[in-house]
Design a protein around this motif. Sequence first.
Motif: not given
Length: 343
Positions: A154-160, A273-276
Amino acid sequence: MMRAQIALMAHRGESTTAIAQALGVSVQTVSHWRTRLVRQGVEGLQEVSRPGRPRRIGEAQRLELLALACEPAEPDGRATPTLDELVERAIERGVTKQISRSHLQRILQAGDLRPHRVKQWLHSPDPQFRQKVNEICALYRQAPKGSVVLSIDEKTGIQAIERKHADRAPQSGRARRREFEYIRHGTQALTAALDVHSGRVIGSCTDRRTQADLVAFMEQVALAYPKGRVHVVWDNLNTHRAQTVWNEFNARHDQRFVFHFTPLHASWVNQIELLFGIYSRRVLRHASHVSIEHLRQRTEAFVAQRNHAPKPFKWTFAGFELQTGEPLRFKDDANVRRPKKGR
């Protein structure tokens, strides 16, 4: 050594230009030493006395200055000393009677030493570090017959974030300019699964990252891969370690899922993690998202683009058997496979 190489290559009849290209030096340098060799013989390759004042700080003193620069600034506090502090310390300890900070800086540069720079690293305390890495790398190189290998995280806290003022376009000799102020529209969490052998991606954006959200995502994964064994590689997050939840999940799906956990503090083993990283550079960096919906649309477009022409990552790390001689094995039920040497 460079001069001796010039002499040997010249003796073999190679041209001045060829010698310069092979040794990575200028044509003038090769020509100079070939001329010295012709006029003075082998003795011409030796260093001659140079004009000017001899060095005031000898080699032993230079080594002591390098050793001083490796010491911490304070035993129980600041680690990196300044040039002025190193100058004071060198004079106090009697290494030299006088030295300027610029002279000290040149000595440090000649010794390829930068005491003001610090590079962090993180040690993994996992006692099974090598075994886990080898097992995951074996899965990356070859999936067990009739199964797939998924890298999930999961990649969390992605800010708009919306930029309050428009950027100023770059011009000749001037970079793009961006106003500092911005407007926050909330955050999103991206959960994604990467098929490491096909490059196919399954992604889902949610407002939060909870156990229920993760279970719902795994149900999507189960629908996408309805048959065969599914090997899941992910980290040691508490939602990943909820054994009761995943036992129930596996029971609903005929025990098809096998979970492999990366070692502690070793997220680099997880290919997702490479994709993120690519996602952050292409979707988030220097972007302006006017709403959460806008951020979701661009995220979904990124996933769709990856799936339009999926391409797996080329995983080059083969594990630790090359350094230790340990056999590299992974288990698929009762079958134990060992990759061929050289792979």
